[in-house]
Scaffold this active site. Structure first.
Site, PDB file in Angstrom:
ATOM      1  N   SER A 160      38.322  45.777  42.405  1.00 11.89           N
ATOM      2  CA  SER A 160      37.222  45.363  41.548  1.00 11.89           C
ATOM      3  C   SER A 160      36.486  46.591  41.008  1.00 11.89           C
ATOM      4  O   SER A 160      37.111  47.463  40.398  1.00 11.89           O
ATOM      5  CB  SER A 160      36.286  44.435  42.334  1.00 11.89           C
ATOM      6  OG  SER A 160      35.387  43.767  41.494  1.00 11.89           O
ATOM      7  N   ASP A 316      43.269  35.200  39.379  1.00 11.60           N
ATOM      8  CA  ASP A 316      42.051  35.969  39.119  1.00 11.60           C
ATOM      9  C   ASP A 316      41.752  35.952  37.626  1.00 11.60           C
ATOM     10  O   ASP A 316      42.343  36.697  36.849  1.00 11.60           O
ATOM     11  CB  ASP A 316      42.232  37.404  39.622  1.00 11.60           C
ATOM     12  CG  ASP A 316      40.971  38.249  39.508  1.00 11.60           C
ATOM     13  OD1 ASP A 316      39.973  37.757  38.933  1.00 11.60           O
ATOM     14  OD2 ASP A 316      40.990  39.390  39.991  1.00 11.60           O
ATOM     15  N   HIS A 349      39.569  36.091  42.336  1.00 15.03           N
ATOM     16  CA  HIS A 349      39.294  37.526  42.469  1.00 15.03           C
ATOM     17  C   HIS A 349      39.193  37.955  43.929  1.00 15.03           C
ATOM     18  O   HIS A 349      39.531  39.087  44.283  1.00 15.03           O
ATOM     19  CB  HIS A 349      37.999  37.855  41.724  1.00 15.03           C
ATOM     20  CG  HIS A 349      37.680  39.306  41.679  1.00 15.03           C
ATOM     21  ND1 HIS A 349      38.560  40.249  41.176  1.00 15.03           N
ATOM     22  CD2 HIS A 349      36.568  40.000  42.047  1.00 15.03           C
ATOM     23  CE1 HIS A 349      38.008  41.454  41.252  1.00 15.03           C
ATOM     24  NE2 HIS A 349      36.808  41.326  41.782  1.00 15.03           N
TER      25      HIS A 349
END
Length: 372
Positions: A160, A316, A349
């Site tokens: 991320s 995601d 995610h």
């Protein structure tokens, strides 16, 4: 596999001011960090791991002083947020590497951020803290490593926002990093992600207890707005199939036809997430880091020298596989060393924290090939 054991967070003060992209500089910057493993005599086995928005320096092992709230749902509160990936025999093998983890610039878990004391006033920075970027975070990490005598990195890794830092390292310091491991990340947040982040920030700033960011010491903090921001953010980290599998339309105790109380299990779950997050995170830090990852846009890749590993997840939608593919295509066209993997998993995610077992062999092989 074994853990790295009990770990103490340490702190280092940078000796000089840190210049920032906004044109300002920060003095007396403190960096919270942890290390796992042993540095080689040639200092050539160091891996820097970079955390996501809500993480901290405690990436592995059991914290010597466990916080009130841990960073991972369903785990012991003192366990590091990437413990499944860091340790003897794990993806980032501490029998081979010295792994370094820092709390990033702007944080609220030991590194200088909005809740830190402004040396010019003796009061918390609050909204007077300068606007920061991912490049500033990396610049701070570089200055920190200089103080440890680490000139070159075997790898920089993160998921991320941590993956954004790894990409920034490869473009900003191409001669100082051998490899990057970029997981569930992107070259630039897509408009839908920008929009959800904007809503989360608005929730905080519209809470009267935010007080323009000057809530420290007042006895009031924007907990309600911060909780809503976490609810919004948490939903973006999940996926529709994942939510359906975990909660469906399951009721807590049957419909009671009240307006204020949660009736569905997913509502109760979100409230729990909000309450836990408010206890461990600072609202101003959330605003600054959210803005920094929104600003991020990766520069030209032609200067990249690091071997690049990209891992993304099929469900995601916030950091979609298409973004990693775009990076891979560009690096391939430029003749760079890159490999790209898409893992089919339903958890959105959050897969970069939940699918450690499937990432581990990919990362281990990639790092091993770099030493052959």
């Amino acid at each position: 596999m074994t853990s790295v054991g009990v770990v103490e967070t340490r702190y280092l003060d940078l000796p000089g001011p840190l210049p920032l992209d906004c044109g300002r500089e920060l003095s007396r910057v403190r960096v919270a960090y942890e290390t796992y493993g042993t540095m080689s005599p040639d200092r050539d086995n160091v891996i820097l791991v970079c955390h996501a928005l809500s993480g901290d320096a405690h990436a592995a092992g059991i914290a010597a002083q466990p916080p009130e709230e841990g960073t991972r749902e369903g785990y012991a509160k003192g366990l590091g947020w990437w413990d499944g990936m860091i340790g003897p025999g794990k993806a980032f093998d501490t029998d081979r590497y010295l792994v370094v983890s820092t709390n990033l610039l702007g944080g609220c878990r030991g590194t200088t951020g909005p809740s830190s004391t402004d040396p010019a006033t003796g009061e918390p920075y609050g909204p007077d803290f300068p606007v920061i970027t991912v490049a500033d975070m990396v610049r701070c990490e570089r200055a920190f490593l200089d103080e440890l005598g680490i000139d070159r990195l075997a790898a920089v890794a993160g998921g991320s926002l941590g993956g954004m830092q790894a990409l920034e390292w490869a473009t900003r310091y191409p001669d100082q990093v051998d490899a990057i491991v970029v997981i569930a990340s992107t070259h630039a947040l897509q408009p839908q992600g920008v929009a959800w982040n904007a809503i989360a920030r608005e929730a905080i700033m519209r809470d009267p207890d935010w007080q323009g960011g000057r809530y420290y010491g007042t006895g009031r903090a924007p907990d309600a707005g911060m909780g809503v921001a976490r609810m919004v953010g948490h939903i973006t980290y999940l996926s529709a199939p994942g939510l359906a599998e975990k909660f469906g339309r399951r009721l807590q105790d049957g419909l009671n036809y009240t307006i204020t109380e949660p009736e569905f299990a997913v509502e109760s779950y979100l409230r729990h997430q909000a309450a836990a997050f408010v206890r461990r995170f600072d609202a101003n830090t959330y605003l600054y880091l959210s803005r920094a990852l929104t600003y991020f846009e990766l520069g030209p890749l032609d200067q990249v020298k690091a071997r690049t590993l990209l891992i993304s997840f099929s469900s995601d939608w916030l950091y979609p596989p298409a973004a990693s593919q775009e990076i891979a295509d560009t690096l391939t066209r430029l003749g760079k060393s890159v490999e790209n993997h898409v893992i089919d998993a339903p958890y959105g995610h959050d897969c970069f924290l939940l699918e450690e077992a499937r990432q581990t062999p990919i990362v281990r092989r990639f790092l091993q090939e770099g030493t052959e």
